[in-house]
Scaffold this motif. Structure first.
Motif, PDB file in Angstrom:
ATOM      1  N   GLU A 140       7.782   6.186   3.452  1.00 32.07           N
ATOM      2  CA  GLU A 140       6.317   6.232   3.459  1.00 32.07           C
ATOM      3  C   GLU A 140       5.738   5.180   4.411  1.00 32.07           C
ATOM      4  OE1 GLU A 140       2.406   7.378   2.208  1.00 32.07           O
ATOM      5  OE2 GLU A 140       4.351   8.337   1.837  1.00 32.07           O
ATOM      6  N   ARG A 150       2.351   9.197  -6.441  1.00 28.08           N
ATOM      7  CA  ARG A 150       2.830  10.577  -6.297  1.00 28.08           C
ATOM      8  C   ARG A 150       4.039  10.864  -7.183  1.00 28.08           C
ATOM      9  NH1 ARG A 150       2.608   9.720  -0.558  1.00 28.08           N
ATOM     10  NH2 ARG A 150       4.880   9.681  -0.577  1.00 28.08           N
ATOM     11  N   ARG A 159       1.151   4.222  -2.940  1.00 24.29           N
ATOM     12  CA  ARG A 159       0.988   5.663  -2.698  1.00 24.29           C
ATOM     13  C   ARG A 159       2.172   6.451  -3.237  1.00 24.29           C
ATOM     14  NH1 ARG A 159      -0.778   3.650   2.377  1.00 24.29           N
ATOM     15  NH2 ARG A 159       1.204   4.224   3.365  1.00 24.29           N
ATOM     16  N   ASN A 172       0.830  -1.202   0.000  1.00 25.54           N
ATOM     17  CA  ASN A 172       0.000   0.000   0.000  1.00 25.54           C
ATOM     18  C   ASN A 172       0.868   1.257   0.000  1.00 25.54           C
ATOM     19  OD1 ASN A 172      -2.358  -1.508   0.052  1.00 25.54           O
ATOM     20  ND2 ASN A 172      -2.577  -1.397   2.278  1.00 25.54           N
TER      21      ASN A 172
END
Length: 211
Positions: A33, A20, A16, A12
């Motif tokens: 992250e 980005r 993300r 996950n």
């Protein structure tokens, strides 16, 4: 935390970051992250290639399952064509940067990540071939035409979807209509086959984790 839930959390986080930063997202950024150090990330996936492989399995299996479900919907033929097209375009639209990672290799990328979608596309082509063989009366050339159409439709939608995602010349609904109009000529003219002649569905290849 057990290994599998932790692995899902790390994937996950990778999703993300790639959304980005794009396909060139670094392992450092993904580890940050996720709130872990890079060695822990490597412990779960081995290296960047292993992480890309896990993301590939996650997204291609989801896309394939969605397309398979769309093909099985009890809809009128034109509605089913549009539903399958919309399912594919919605899938790549939801995570465009991940899609680019799986279809467009970075310069000098040794991992082959840019070709990662190819096995799923072959499976989608087989699913479409099976659907045409089992549902559409194409006469004596049914098998040949079904194989050609399955692969041709998949290639067309891949190229058109790639262009649409990059340029966004119209809404997804309008793109679905445009592609369906192109496909509709011979499909509209052919009769339905009786369900009694349905061939067996193509076998699904084992997942990477099962081998």
């Amino acid at each position: 935390m057990s290994r599998e839930p932790r692995r899902e959390q790390l994937l996950n986080a990778a999703d993300r970051v790639i959304q980005r930063e794009g396909p060139s997202a670094s392992m450092n950024a993904i580890a940050a992250e996720a709130g872990i150090t890079k060695p822990i990330l490597y412990r779960h996936f081995g290296d960047r290639n292993g992480l890309i492989g896990a993301l590939t399995e996650r997204h291609t299996s989801g896309l394939l399952a969605a397309v398979r479900a769309a093909l099985a919907e009890p809809l009128e033929r034109r509605d089913r064509v549009e539903h399958v097209l919309d399912t594919y375009l919605a899938g790549i639209e939801a995570r465009p940067q991940v899609y680019r990672l799986l279809t467009h290799p970075e310069p000098g990328d040794p991992s082959g990540a840019g070709n990662a979608l190819a096995p799923a596309l072959r499976q989608i082509a087989e699913e479409i071939t099976h659907a045409v063989q089992s549902q559409v009366d194409l006469g004596a050339d049914r098998d040949l035409l079904a194989e050609a159409w399955g692969r041709g439709i998949t290639g067309m939608v891949l190229a058109a979807g790639d262009w649409w995602l990059e340029t966004r010349p119209c809404s997804r609904t309008r793109m679905v209509q445009a592609l369906a109009d192109l496909l509709w000529g011979r499909l509209a003219a052919a009769a339905d086959l009786p369900t009694a002649v349905l061939p067996a569905a193509p076998a699904e290849p084992p997942s990477a984790e099962a081998t």
